[in-house]
Design a protein around this motif. Structure first.
Motif, PDB file in Angstrom:
ATOM      1  N   ARG A   1      -8.091 -12.524  -0.341  1.00 63.44           N
ATOM      2  CA  ARG A   1      -7.057 -11.475  -0.286  1.00 63.44           C
ATOM      3  C   ARG A   1      -6.104 -11.608  -1.466  1.00 63.44           C
ATOM      4  N   ALA A   2      -5.703 -12.844  -1.785  1.00 57.87           N
ATOM      5  CA  ALA A   2      -4.807 -13.068  -2.922  1.00 57.87           C
ATOM      6  C   ALA A   2      -5.463 -12.601  -4.221  1.00 57.87           C
ATOM      7  N   HIS A   3      -6.733 -12.909  -4.378  1.00 49.20           N
ATOM      8  CA  HIS A   3      -7.488 -12.532  -5.579  1.00 49.20           C
ATOM      9  C   HIS A   3      -7.570 -11.013  -5.709  1.00 49.20           C
ATOM     10  N   LYS A   4      -7.820 -10.326  -4.614  1.00 48.53           N
ATOM     11  CA  LYS A   4      -7.921  -8.859  -4.617  1.00 48.53           C
ATOM     12  C   LYS A   4      -6.601  -8.224  -5.051  1.00 48.53           C
ATOM     13  N   VAL A   5      -5.488  -8.732  -4.511  1.00 53.87           N
ATOM     14  CA  VAL A   5      -4.182  -8.173  -4.869  1.00 53.87           C
ATOM     15  C   VAL A   5      -3.878  -8.476  -6.342  1.00 53.87           C
ATOM     16  N   LEU A   6      -4.268  -9.661  -6.819  1.00 54.82           N
ATOM     17  CA  LEU A   6      -4.084  -9.999  -8.232  1.00 54.82           C
ATOM     18  C   LEU A   6      -4.860  -9.033  -9.126  1.00 54.82           C
ATOM     19  N   GLU A   7      -6.100  -8.744  -8.758  1.00 55.87           N
ATOM     20  CA  GLU A   7      -6.898  -7.791  -9.539  1.00 55.87           C
ATOM     21  C   GLU A   7      -6.228  -6.416  -9.577  1.00 55.87           C
ATOM     22  N   ASP A   8      -5.694  -5.981  -8.437  1.00 59.57           N
ATOM     23  CA  ASP A   8      -4.994  -4.698  -8.380  1.00 59.57           C
ATOM     24  C   ASP A   8      -3.747  -4.721  -9.265  1.00 59.57           C
ATOM     25  N   MET A   9      -3.035  -5.848  -9.256  1.00 64.60           N
ATOM     26  CA  MET A   9      -1.825  -5.974 -10.066  1.00 64.60           C
ATOM     27  C   MET A   9      -2.156  -5.885 -11.551  1.00 64.60           C
ATOM     28  N   VAL A  10      -3.227  -6.542 -11.952  1.00 66.00           N
ATOM     29  CA  VAL A  10      -3.631  -6.508 -13.356  1.00 66.00           C
ATOM     30  C   VAL A  10      -3.964  -5.080 -13.772  1.00 66.00           C
ATOM     31  N   LYS A  11      -4.619  -4.316 -12.890  1.00 67.41           N
ATOM     32  CA  LYS A  11      -4.996  -2.934 -13.208  1.00 67.41           C
ATOM     33  C   LYS A  11      -3.793  -2.033 -13.435  1.00 67.41           C
ATOM     34  N   ILE A  12      -2.727  -2.230 -12.662  1.00 59.93           N
ATOM     35  CA  ILE A  12      -1.596  -1.308 -12.754  1.00 59.93           C
ATOM     36  C   ILE A  12      -0.507  -1.785 -13.710  1.00 59.93           C
ATOM     37  N   SER A  13      -0.630  -2.997 -14.218  1.00 63.42           N
ATOM     38  CA  SER A  13       0.471  -3.596 -14.981  1.00 63.42           C
ATOM     39  C   SER A  13       0.743  -2.922 -16.319  1.00 63.42           C
ATOM     40  N   GLY A  14      -0.255  -2.311 -16.909  1.00 61.93           N
ATOM     41  CA  GLY A  14      -0.035  -1.648 -18.198  1.00 61.93           C
ATOM     42  C   GLY A  14       0.441  -2.633 -19.242  1.00 61.93           C
TER      43      GLY A  14
ATOM     44  N   THR B   1       5.644   2.231 -12.573  1.00 63.12           N
ATOM     45  CA  THR B   1       5.397   0.798 -12.455  1.00 63.12           C
ATOM     46  C   THR B   1       6.459   0.049 -13.254  1.00 63.12           C
ATOM     47  N   SER B   2       7.103  -0.918 -12.605  1.00 64.85           N
ATOM     48  CA  SER B   2       8.174  -1.676 -13.232  1.00 64.85           C
ATOM     49  C   SER B   2       7.999  -3.158 -12.902  1.00 64.85           C
ATOM     50  N   LYS B   3       8.917  -3.970 -13.393  1.00 63.93           N
ATOM     51  CA  LYS B   3       8.876  -5.397 -13.064  1.00 63.93           C
ATOM     52  C   LYS B   3       9.048  -5.616 -11.565  1.00 63.93           C
ATOM     53  N   SER B   4       9.813  -4.755 -10.906  1.00 65.19           N
ATOM     54  CA  SER B   4       9.981  -4.861  -9.451  1.00 65.19           C
ATOM     55  C   SER B   4       8.662  -4.570  -8.733  1.00 65.19           C
ATOM     56  N   THR B   5       7.899  -3.625  -9.252  1.00 63.26           N
ATOM     57  CA  THR B   5       6.581  -3.317  -8.677  1.00 63.26           C
ATOM     58  C   THR B   5       5.682  -4.545  -8.797  1.00 63.26           C
ATOM     59  N   ILE B   6       5.678  -5.151  -9.970  1.00 63.46           N
ATOM     60  CA  ILE B   6       4.857  -6.348 -10.201  1.00 63.46           C
ATOM     61  C   ILE B   6       5.317  -7.480  -9.289  1.00 63.46           C
ATOM     62  N   ALA B   7       6.633  -7.597  -9.087  1.00 63.95           N
ATOM     63  CA  ALA B   7       7.160  -8.637  -8.198  1.00 63.95           C
ATOM     64  C   ALA B   7       6.685  -8.419  -6.759  1.00 63.95           C
ATOM     65  N   CYS B   8       6.537  -7.161  -6.339  1.00 65.50           N
ATOM     66  CA  CYS B   8       6.006  -6.869  -5.000  1.00 65.50           C
ATOM     67  C   CYS B   8       4.582  -7.395  -4.869  1.00 65.50           C
ATOM     68  N   TYR B   9       3.773  -7.127  -5.879  1.00 72.68           N
ATOM     69  CA  TYR B   9       2.405  -7.640  -5.876  1.00 72.68           C
ATOM     70  C   TYR B   9       2.422  -9.164  -5.840  1.00 72.68           C
TER      71      TYR B   9
ATOM     72  N   ASP C   1       0.834  -1.208   0.000  1.00 73.19           N
ATOM     73  CA  ASP C   1       0.000   0.000   0.000  1.00 73.19           C
ATOM     74  C   ASP C   1       0.874   1.265   0.000  1.00 73.19           C
ATOM     75  N   LYS C   2       1.962   1.239   0.772  1.00 73.82           N
ATOM     76  CA  LYS C   2       2.871   2.392   0.786  1.00 73.82           C
ATOM     77  C   LYS C   2       3.553   2.557  -0.571  1.00 73.82           C
ATOM     78  N   LEU C   3       3.897   1.439  -1.210  1.00 72.01           N
ATOM     79  CA  LEU C   3       4.493   1.500  -2.545  1.00 72.01           C
ATOM     80  C   LEU C   3       3.540   2.168  -3.529  1.00 72.01           C
ATOM     81  N   ARG C   4       2.257   1.834  -3.428  1.00 68.38           N
ATOM     82  CA  ARG C   4       1.249   2.424  -4.328  1.00 68.38           C
ATOM     83  C   ARG C   4       1.191   3.945  -4.194  1.00 68.38           C
ATOM     84  N   GLN C   5       1.519   4.457  -3.007  1.00 68.40           N
ATOM     85  CA  GLN C   5       1.443   5.893  -2.750  1.00 68.40           C
ATOM     86  C   GLN C   5       2.684   6.643  -3.226  1.00 68.40           C
TER      87      GLN C   5
END
Length: 137
Positions: free
Chosen positions: A89-102, A66-74, A57-61
């Protein structure tokens, strides 16, 4: 001693966090969660997972690209929640990752971790499958 720390903070002498520093900290918490679960201490594993997601959450702020390291955090947080048998919880974070992955290509291991977590959840005799199936869409 307190004034010296304050001066350093205000002057910017402390290094600023980046995606890689977040990744190292999140991976450390993910490993701690895994060790806790292996030792039979699921509650401490959940605490470590909560802290890892808090760092995410802090990373998002952060004003970071967004980079491969960001995706690795997710991915580390997804795998941690999946290993703790918390597919929601895993599903929610996956959905968030898909949204920001570009345009960054996502690894199937994250999707498989969520699917495996849901499969184990559904196989549990105490779960109501009719309640869970709508959550998967």
């Amino acid at each position: 001693c307190n004034l010296l720390g304050k001066d350093r903070e205000e002057s910017g002498a402390f290094p600023q966090p980046n995606e890689y520093s977040f990744l190292m900290a999140i991976n450390a918490l993910a490993n701690a969660a895994s060790k806790c679960v292996s030792a039979g201490n699921v509650s401490d594993g959940q605490i470590a997972a909560e802290r890892a997601e808090g760092l995410l959450d802090k990373l998002r702020q952060q004003p970071l690209r967004t980079s491969k390291s960001t995706i690795a955090c997710y991915g580390a947080v997804i795998r941690t929640w999946a290993s703790l048998h918390n597919p929601e919880r895993a599903h929610k974070v996956l959905e968030d990752m898909v949204k920001i992955s570009g345009t960054i290509r996502l690894d199937l291991i994250h999707f498989n971790a969520v699917l495996d977590a849901w499969a184990r959840y559904l196989a549990s005799p105490t779960k109501d499958n009719d309640e869970v199936i709508p959550k998967l869409s």
